[in-house]
Design a protein around this motif. Structure first.
Motif, PDB file in Angstrom:
ATOM      1  N   ARG A  71       0.841  -1.204   0.000  1.00  9.01           N
ATOM      2  CA  ARG A  71       0.000   0.000   0.000  1.00  9.01           C
ATOM      3  C   ARG A  71       0.870   1.245   0.000  1.00  9.01           C
ATOM      4  O   ARG A  71       0.380   2.356  -0.191  1.00  9.01           O
ATOM      5  CB  ARG A  71      -0.902   0.001   1.230  1.00  9.01           C
ATOM      6  CG  ARG A  71      -1.944  -1.100   1.216  1.00  9.01           C
ATOM      7  CD  ARG A  71      -2.703  -1.147   2.528  1.00  9.01           C
ATOM      8  NE  ARG A  71      -3.481   0.057   2.769  1.00  9.01           N
ATOM      9  CZ  ARG A  71      -4.686   0.282   2.281  1.00  9.01           C
ATOM     10  NH1 ARG A  71      -5.244  -0.633   1.528  1.00  9.01           N
ATOM     11  NH2 ARG A  71      -5.341   1.388   2.546  1.00  9.01           N
ATOM     12  N   THR A  72       2.161   1.060   0.261  1.00 10.82           N
ATOM     13  CA  THR A  72       3.083   2.189   0.289  1.00 10.82           C
ATOM     14  C   THR A  72       4.226   1.892  -0.670  1.00 10.82           C
ATOM     15  O   THR A  72       4.233   0.868  -1.332  1.00 10.82           O
ATOM     16  CB  THR A  72       3.687   2.365   1.688  1.00 10.82           C
ATOM     17  OG1 THR A  72       4.487   1.212   1.936  1.00 10.82           O
ATOM     18  CG2 THR A  72       2.615   2.446   2.745  1.00 10.82           C
ATOM     19  N   PHE A 129       8.959   4.078   3.061  1.00 13.07           N
ATOM     20  CA  PHE A 129       7.924   3.418   3.855  1.00 13.07           C
ATOM     21  C   PHE A 129       7.984   1.907   3.681  1.00 13.07           C
ATOM     22  O   PHE A 129       7.927   1.155   4.644  1.00 13.07           O
ATOM     23  CB  PHE A 129       6.536   3.915   3.423  1.00 13.07           C
ATOM     24  CG  PHE A 129       5.951   4.944   4.351  1.00 13.07           C
ATOM     25  CD1 PHE A 129       5.448   4.572   5.584  1.00 13.07           C
ATOM     26  CD2 PHE A 129       5.882   6.278   3.986  1.00 13.07           C
ATOM     27  CE1 PHE A 129       4.890   5.507   6.436  1.00 13.07           C
ATOM     28  CE2 PHE A 129       5.333   7.223   4.825  1.00 13.07           C
ATOM     29  CZ  PHE A 129       4.833   6.840   6.061  1.00 13.07           C
ATOM     30  N   LEU A 146      -1.741   1.487   8.567  1.00  8.44           N
ATOM     31  CA  LEU A 146      -1.474   1.380   7.133  1.00  8.44           C
ATOM     32  C   LEU A 146      -2.746   1.192   6.336  1.00  8.44           C
ATOM     33  O   LEU A 146      -2.882   1.691   5.220  1.00  8.44           O
ATOM     34  CB  LEU A 146      -0.562   0.181   6.870  1.00  8.44           C
ATOM     35  CG  LEU A 146       0.905   0.437   6.981  1.00  8.44           C
ATOM     36  CD1 LEU A 146       1.664  -0.856   6.820  1.00  8.44           C
ATOM     37  CD2 LEU A 146       1.320   1.419   5.898  1.00  8.44           C
ATOM     38  N   PRO A 157      -2.513   5.169   4.894  1.00  9.39           N
ATOM     39  CA  PRO A 157      -1.231   4.634   4.416  1.00  9.39           C
ATOM     40  C   PRO A 157      -0.055   5.610   4.554  1.00  9.39           C
ATOM     41  O   PRO A 157       1.084   5.180   4.577  1.00  9.39           O
ATOM     42  CB  PRO A 157      -1.505   4.332   2.943  1.00  9.39           C
ATOM     43  CG  PRO A 157      -2.981   4.245   2.823  1.00  9.39           C
ATOM     44  CD  PRO A 157      -3.558   5.133   3.882  1.00  9.39           C
ATOM     45  N   LYS A 158      -0.322   6.902   4.673  1.00  9.16           N
ATOM     46  CA  LYS A 158       0.781   7.852   4.821  1.00  9.16           C
ATOM     47  C   LYS A 158       1.037   8.229   6.270  1.00  9.16           C
ATOM     48  O   LYS A 158       1.778   9.170   6.558  1.00  9.16           O
ATOM     49  CB  LYS A 158       0.525   9.104   3.998  1.00  9.16           C
ATOM     50  CG  LYS A 158       0.696   8.872   2.503  1.00  9.16           C
ATOM     51  CD  LYS A 158       0.520  10.158   1.742  1.00  9.16           C
ATOM     52  CE  LYS A 158       0.574   9.948   0.255  1.00  9.16           C
ATOM     53  NZ  LYS A 158       1.816   9.307  -0.197  1.00  9.16           N
TER      54      LYS A 158
END
Lengths: 249, 325, 305
Positions: B121-122, B126, C293, C297-298
């Motif tokens: 997802r990243t 990350f 997450l 997600p950030k």
């Protein structure tokens, strides 16, 4: 009336206070080249991003081939038949021109989850890619890595990759950008033929090319459509002359 | 293309060398050398797994020790249950490699799918931190779960068996590891030449373009990550049998670093890169480890030099830049 | 379970959280400003602890040790920034990972060579030894001081970033490198300074924690990985995110280890409950990270929203 291939209805997208797309509706019907023009900062890129699936609109819908695709991903829209070229050439740099086209061809033929059969011995795929490269006049450059191609060749390869998808519509983002007069001339006659295969939504800065090619023109200023019509109508529309051509009526 | 044929030549030398050196050792009666070659083959296999995620897919996983360790624990746990003749989750244990391997691959694959699904997802920094963190989670779980040795690890009293061979003999075990490595390399070669490999490499270089021609980056990357974890897990099962010990340190973070080092020293993304890298790493350890207890200092300095001045690894130095026809 | 025990664990959690904040603050600044992933940040923590323990033993003064540890880590940070890391800002993350992994090996071995292979021990300073009566519980004064110290440093860091010229430059550097170069700021010197600042904070954390655990090679990396979890939760480049994330991780980790075995004790045999509870507790913060997450997600406070 013919059923449009692509319909945008009431698309809106803001970034903070900036209304990048302000209630935009337009259609693309079979057989036409519909040009989208507008000065820098008019919101053309944001609009293209929403059509391609990169940017989600705040509201409004995008209908493609009779389906609401507003929620679909870029890849899903591409598989439905949306073939695009990028404003700044976006290729797979380590792949040769041929492998770039093969990549597009293979995804048209189905999912990529085939793990063992070598692509490089897939005669159908190679021949298909070669035929498409020949169509854009790049047959002699097939094995050159795309990072080493000239600017004009990269523009053509962009179009070749869109062609390989056998799309139901082309979304071409400034295909003439940075091309010489000769290149533009060739591309104009190529696109003239291409529209019989599938309609083209053309974003372009080269006004001569737009006036030569377009069946319809839509003018975007500050995220809003200020005029839409035939070449002649747009040429003589006072609002367009004022807002876009910088020519006070 | 002369560079391409030079790479084939390097690959052939590496494969033959890895086979002939222990063969010579067998003749000369040096079982320690055979064991070293076995270790190189197993670490190379783990690297072949990671190379699919990292080299082809550009997914910098700093957590592949987790899958390596899970594979090792599967081997250790199944062997323990077979030894004690007790069931595990209602099924019998096993001391047969051909049974252990699929289980090891299945469970590492499931974990890689779960961790990959979240981590993907990243991207970028990350992704590196998250894969490292999840691997640490698996590590802590292993050392605090009391049933299988905890911090002490789990011994394998009798090495697991392979039909027709006596795995207690170093040469026989080497043949097993070498054979599996060759199968792994063949699979990796096919994969990179396939449609899937093309999609994966394209996503690494330009995900937006890949999506624009209809390839779903997330699905392709997750699949590659799972395959990658499975192969590294298989290597872990073999390593447990080589050392006859399942140690928590096999899934600790330095192992993840070592696997990355193996790939980069050999040449990121190169088919035989992990073989070259594993040979360099084990060779370095044996050579300098005998001279000084601070050999890791020199390893660190060599790595720094390699990153700063010799990008492309050993195969890159010999065979030049990689090209995709 | 008594209220006293509970309070003690909450305080332990806060203390762990604040020490994690000192680690994460430097890491997240370096991520945010230079775009660099530095695995060797844990080594700077270790260097701080070793120099503090050695200097305190030599001088007999804990506070001198603390200064020495912080200064040594800051100096080591500046040194590796100038010699190695500066060359990596424009490289991809893989190169950064490998080079900083190599730095861990080098710094760990150098520490072994310099301080010997055995763990060092650092005594709590006399003025902070003993316990303090909190009404329902007695709590070690030094640990309480760690909480105060952590809060004070956090406040100082916030003032530095929010109120000083240096802070303005750091924030500008996060947003636009070219802009700040155009303003005539020496970007190289700024980077070295930011890196040394982060390294000093890590060294300070190592030195402070050195008095409650043994000082040994390899002590930094588990803390580094926890700091990564903190940053993933808090968001890259955000000091506020680092604070919130660090406190969450510190308290949840500590309370999980305390409560879960007791919870399982209610419906299974004691010894089994202790084992399973501990194993699951060790996973809690990673589950938290996974949850963040999925939802954000950030991270909770992304610096570039």
């Amino acid at each position: 009336m013919v059923e449009p291939v692509l319909t945008l209805s009431h698309l809106k997208k803001s970034f903070g206070a900036l209304k990048a797309t302000d209630d935009v509706s337009l259609t693309l019907i079979p057989g036409e080249i519909h040009a989208l023009i507008g000065p820098n900062g008019a919101g053309k890129s944001t609009l293209i991003g929403q059509i391609a699936g990169k940017i989600a609109p705040d509201s409004g819908t995008i209908t493609f081939r009779g389906r609401d695709v507003t929620q679909l991903s870029t890849a899903q829209r591409a598989r439905l038949g949306l073939g695009r070229s990028f404003q700044i050439s976006s290729l797979i740099p380590e792949f040769s021109a041929r492998r770039n086209v093969m990549l597009a061809l293979q995804s048209r033929q189905g999912h990529p989850f085939r793990f063992l059969k070598p692509v490089q011995r897939d005669r159908g795929l190679i021949a298909g890619a070669q035929a498409i490269l020949t169509r854009v006049g790049m047959e002699g450059r097939a094995s050159v890595p795309s990072a080493e191609l000239s600017h004009g060749e990269r523009r053509l390869l962009e179009i070749a990759m869109a062609l390989a998808l056998e799309p139901a519509c082309f979304l071409l983002d400034e295909p003439m950008a940075g091309m010489g007069t000769e290149g533009v001339g060739k591309l104009v006659s190529f696109l003239q033929d291409l529209k019989a295969q599938a309609p083209i939504l053309l974003v372009e800065h080269d006004m001569d090319a737009v006036f030569a090619l377009a069946d319809r023109i839509t003018v975007l200023v500050y995220g809003q459509i200020i005029a839409s019509g035939s070449v002649e109508e747009i040429r003589h529309d006072p609002r367009v002359r004022e807002a876009y051509l910088g020519d006070p009526a | 293309m002369p560079e391409k044929s030079r790479e084939y030549a390097v690959n052939a030398v590496l494969a033959l060398g890895l086979l002939l050196v222990p063969l010579w050792a067998l003749w000369a009666g040096e079982p320690f050398t055979i064991t070293l070659a076995t270790r190189i083959a197993i670490l190379a296999l783990a690297g072949v797994g990671l190379n699919i995620a990292l080299g082809l897919g550009g997914m910098v996983s700093f957590g592949h020790a987790a899958y390596f360790g899970i594979g090792a624990y599967v081997a250790g746990i199944l062997a323990q249950h077979a030894f004690l003749n007790t069931p595990v989750l209602g099924l019998p244990g096993s001391n047969q490699m051909l049974t252990i391997w699929p289980v090891a691959m299945l469970i590492s694959g499931v974990m890689a799918t779960a961790i990959g699904a979240l981590s993907l997802r990243t991207s970028g920094i990350f992704f590196i931190m998250i894969t490292l963190a999840f691997a640490q989670m698996v590590f802590y779980f292993a050392i605090s779960w009391p049933a299988y040795g905890g911090e002490d690890g789990l011994p394998i009293y009798v090495r697991n068996q392979f039909p027709g061979l006596n795995t207690m003999r170093p040469w026989d075990l080497f043949l097993v590891a070498f054979g599996v490595l060759m199968v792994g390399l063949a699979f990796s070669a096919l994969l990179r030449g396939s449609r899937f490999g093309a999609a994966l490499m394209a996503i690494r270089q330009n995900p937006e373009r890949a999506a624009a021609v209809g390839i779903n980056p997330y699905g392709v990357q997750l699949t590659a990550f799972a395959i990658s974890g499975m192969i590294t897990g298989l290597a872990g099962a073999l390593m447990a049998d080589l050392t006859r010990f399942t140690s928590p340190s096999m899934m600790a973070w330095p192992m993840s670093g070592e696997l990355i080092v193996i790939i980069i020293l050999g040449g990121t993304g190169r088919l035989f890169g992990p073989v070259a890298g594993a040979a360099i790493l084990v060779g370095f350890e044996v050579t300098f480890g005998g001279m000084t207890e601070h050999w890791k200092l020199w390893l660190g300095l060599v790595l720094l030099g390699a990153v700063l001045f010799a990008r492309g690894g050993l195969i890159g130095l010999i065979a030049g830049k990689e090209r995709h026809g | 379970m008594t209220a006293a025990l509970f309070l003690e664990q909450v305080l332990n959690g806060l203390q762990l959280g604040l020490m994690l904040f000192l680690m994460s603050a430097g890491l997240t600044l370096v991520f945010g400003v230079m775009g660099l992933i530095n695995l060797a940040h844990g080594s700077l923590y270790m260097i701080g602890a070793f120099f503090c323990a050695a200097a305190a033993a030599a001088s007999g003064n804990f506070w001198l040790g603390l200064i020495a540890g912080t200064a040594a880590a800051a100096a080591a940070g500046a040194l590796i920034e100038v010699t190695v890391l500066r060359r990596l800002y424009d490289r991809d993350h893989l190169d950064q990972v490998l080079a900083t992994f190599a730095l861990i090996l080098v710094l760990s071995e150098l520490t072994k060579i310099g301080f010997g292979p055995f763990p060092l021990f650092l005594d709590v300073p006399p003025i902070l030894s003993g316990t303090v009566n909190l009404g329902i519980a007695h709590y070690p004064l030094y640990r309480l001081a760690l909480i105060g110290f952590g809060l004070a440093v956090a406040l100082g860091l916030w003032l530095l970033i929010a109120r000083t010229r240096l802070g303005i430059r750091i924030r500008a550097g996060e947003n636009d490198r070219e802009m700040i170069a155009a303003l005539g700021v020496n970007i190289r010197a700024l980077y070295t300074l930011v890196f040394a600042l982060g390294a000093g904070l890590a060294g300070l954390a190592g030195a402070l924690v050195g008095a409650v655990q043994s000082v040994q090679v390899g002590m930094g990396e588990p803390v580094l990985i926890l700091a990564f979890v903190v940053i993933v939760i808090g968001g890259i480049g955000s000091i506020k995110g680092a604070m919130v994330g660090a406190l969450m991780v510190g308290v949840i980790d500590t309370m999980g280890r305390f409560l879960l075995p007791r919870l399982f004790g209610h419906f299974m045999e004691q010894s089994q409950a202790a084992g399973i509870g501990a194993a699951l507790a060790s996973m809690l913060i990673y589950v938290l990270m996974a949850a963040v997450l999925v939802i954000r997600p950030k991270g909770l406070f992304p610096a570039h929203a």
